[in-house]
Design an enzyme around this catalytic site. Structure first.
Site, PDB file in Angstrom:
ATOM      1  N   ASP A 187       0.818  -1.223   0.000  1.00 43.49           N
ATOM      2  CA  ASP A 187       0.000   0.000   0.000  1.00 43.49           C
ATOM      3  C   ASP A 187       0.853   1.276   0.000  1.00 43.49           C
ATOM      4  O   ASP A 187       1.619   1.500   0.921  1.00 43.49           O
ATOM      5  CB  ASP A 187      -0.871  -0.074   1.267  1.00 43.49           C
ATOM      6  CG  ASP A 187      -1.748   1.148   1.497  1.00 43.49           C
ATOM      7  OD1 ASP A 187      -1.857   1.999   0.599  1.00 43.49           O
ATOM      8  OD2 ASP A 187      -2.352   1.222   2.593  1.00 43.49           O
ATOM      9  N   HIS A 360      -3.656   4.545   6.708  1.00 42.29           N
ATOM     10  CA  HIS A 360      -2.577   3.981   5.895  1.00 42.29           C
ATOM     11  C   HIS A 360      -1.203   4.232   6.514  1.00 42.29           C
ATOM     12  O   HIS A 360      -0.975   5.255   7.156  1.00 42.29           O
ATOM     13  CB  HIS A 360      -2.616   4.590   4.493  1.00 42.29           C
ATOM     14  CG  HIS A 360      -3.913   4.330   3.779  1.00 42.29           C
ATOM     15  ND1 HIS A 360      -4.120   3.205   3.025  1.00 42.29           N
ATOM     16  CD2 HIS A 360      -5.063   5.038   3.743  1.00 42.29           C
ATOM     17  CE1 HIS A 360      -5.352   3.242   2.535  1.00 42.29           C
ATOM     18  NE2 HIS A 360      -5.947   4.347   2.952  1.00 42.29           N
TER      19      HIS A 360
END
Ligand SMILES: [Zn+2]
Ligand SMILES: [Zn+2]
Length: 542
Positions: A187, A360
């Site tokens: 990610d 994130h």
């Protein structure tokens, strides 16, 4: 072994990836993206899935890493066109079910998985591990293939005190690293952010402070899928003697499902309906709703415009916008914030107060992931191009050779064997635009017309001519919308009519007349008032 990114590489959103080994395909996620401002009238954007749809007999399964829209939003379109079992954890499965029901897609084979499960699908050996993110029940994947072990991080961060009490499975990551990983997909969303992403817990105290100070009602806007955030609001409200109403169809559906599955804890009789809440004293209530992205039909946006029947905001009410705007939504969000201020509400949002943390991993966490996994090859995923480049640099910093890092964009196919990897092919990376029930029928041509219409309006010229000769029998009539105000522009339109008559005086076929009218009027209007409306000649032969 082929890796085919169908979305999410070089862009934020519509994540979708196909893994192909021999005649077998595994699909990972199928998400949506919100339209850019210039995509007029478009509801959502989904990946071009034709690569998978043209080979639908080969699709063994769809694996979903977690329940965010950018990972599940395109599932109704995929699953109404191919039948394959969908594997996801329980909460993700619940969110998918709500979505499929809303889109009336039935008979989907849904399989619930639990982190730690092993699953063998054709040539793929899958293992699922827990990752923490801004939604509970997220997973990463370890996939054993003929070319080696592949690890897919899912959306993750290394939160040591997540709201659901379940940190990322470090033990598993370290163990995978020891086993030897051929390829890591990780990610990249926050690859620009130095340091570590704060824990979800960090905003608990901020919420508490705002709730304690609030004199009137407290309204919290967030994503319908942000179950962790909704849980925080419910707990903070409860501790401050407030009851909570959830409003909005998607949010109510998600909350009901999350309660049923045990992912939302409701203390006492905290939850009330939006109707009941109107009878409660203002300092005893809180409301959770959508609208953090300025979505025009959401409860918050309607409240801000004083068009939301159950609640009219008054001075003394507090609004928390607990999300950051997705790029492209800033304008809508700002308009909503301004409206809320106008109504006299106390408004808190990311720039003013830490009412949101990212889900994130930031740079240090990304490096930790790379260091634990120690992959031979690395492909940064989930991010705009600059995020992918920055993530690739981090990988080089921790010692992955440059030639083993692949900056793939959506549509670029990577082929791997036991020793090497290379970009070999390209598949479509087109946007598929969804407008109402139409999927993909609005393309660049239609969009360009919409842009023209929205900028300059249109002129319709109606004309009846004799079949064969093209001699004018009646007309031309000119009508317009969004071009000029007719009552004040009679003279201009009169001269435009004369211009049309001149253009068709020599007759001709219908197609020829149509072209002549378009050219003559375009030139005339531009010369007269420097505008370029869309010109629609309607020539009827009688
Ligand atoms: Zn996510
Ligand atoms: Zn995501």
């Amino acid at each position: 072994m082929r890796l085919i990114p169908l979305g999410g590489l070089g862009e934020i959103g519509k994540n979708m990836l196909a893994l192909e080994y021999g005649l077998h395909i595994l699909v990972i996620d199928a998400g949506l993206m919100f339209p850019e401002t210039e995509m007029l009238g478009i509801d959502i954007v989904i990946p071009d899935m034709s690569y998978v749809l043209e080979r639908k007999d080969r699709v063994l399964a769809v694996i979903v890493t977690h329940g965010h829209e950018d990972h599940i939003g395109a599932l109704p379109y995929l699953l109404s066109r191919l039948s394959a079992p969908v594997y996801a954890t329980r909460l993700t499965q619940g969110l998918i079910e709500v979505k499929l029901r809303e889109s009336r897609v039935n008979n989907v084979d849904q399989q619930v998985i639990v982190p730690g499960d092993l699953l063998s699908l054709g040539p793929f050996g899958l293992e699922f591990f827990h990752v923490s993110h801004s939604i509970p029940d997220g997973i990463g994947l370890a996939i054993q293939t003929g070319a080696g072990l592949i690890v897919h991080s899912g959306d993750f961060k290394f939160d040591h005190s997540p709201v659901d009490g379940q940190p990322t499975d470090f033990g598993k990551l370290a163990e995978l690293g020891r086993r030897g990983v051929h390829l890591l997909l990780s990610d990249s969303t926050n690859a620009e952010t130095p340091g570590y992403t704060p824990s979800e817990k960090a905003i608990t105290q901020t919420f508490e402070d705002v709730f304690v100070r609030a004199k009137g009602r407290v309204i919290v806007a967030t994503f319908a899928s942000n179950i962790s955030r909704i849980q925080q609001v419910i707990m903070t409200a409860y501790q401050n003697g407030r009851r909570v109403a959830v409003t909005g169809r998607s949010m109510s559906n998600n909350v009901r499902m999350a309660i049923d599955l045990g992912y939302l804890q409701i203390p006492g009789d905290s939850l009330v309906s939006i109707d009941e809440i109107q009878q409660q004293p203002h300092d005893r209530v809180a409301i959770v709703c959508t609208g953090s992205q300025g979505e025009p039909t959401s409860a918050l946006v309607r409240m801000a415009r004083n068009e939301y029947q159950p609640i009219s905001l008054v001075s003394g009410d507090t609004v928390i916008v607990s999300a950051t705007p997705i790029p492209g939504n800033e304008e809508l969000v700002n308009r909503t914030l301004n409206n809320l201020f106008r109504l006299g509400a106390d408004v808190y949002y990311d720039e003013l107060l830490d009412v949101h943390v990212s889900g994130h991993a930031s740079q240090e966490e990304l490096k930790l992931m790379l260091n634990m996994i120690r992959p031979k090859f690395f492909v940064p995923i989930h991010g705009e191009y600059r995020h992918l480049v920055l993530h690739a640099r981090l990988a080089q910093e921790v010692g992955i050779p440059r030639e083993n890092i692949f900056l793939l964009e959506t549509g670029q196919v990577l082929e791997l064997d036991r020793n090497s990897a290379r970009i070999v092919d390209r598949v479509s990376d087109e946007y598929v635009l969804v407008d109402g029930l139409g999927v993909g029928d609005v393309g660049q041509v239609v969009l360009e017309d919409r842009r023209l219409l929205s900028r300059n309006g249109f002129l319709v010229v109606t004309l009846a001519v004799e079949r064969g000769t093209g001699r004018v029998l009646s007309g031309p009539e000119i009508s317009s919308r969004g071009f000029v105000y007719v009552r004040e522009s009679g003279e201009l339109l009169e001269r435009a009519r004369a211009e049309v008559l001149k253009a068709v005086q020599d007759g001709g076929s219908r197609a020829a007349l149509t072209n002549q009218i378009r050219e003559a009027l375009t030139r005339f209007v531009y010369n007269e008032i420097r505008r370029r409306p869309l010109i629609v000649p309607m020539v009827m032969e009688v």
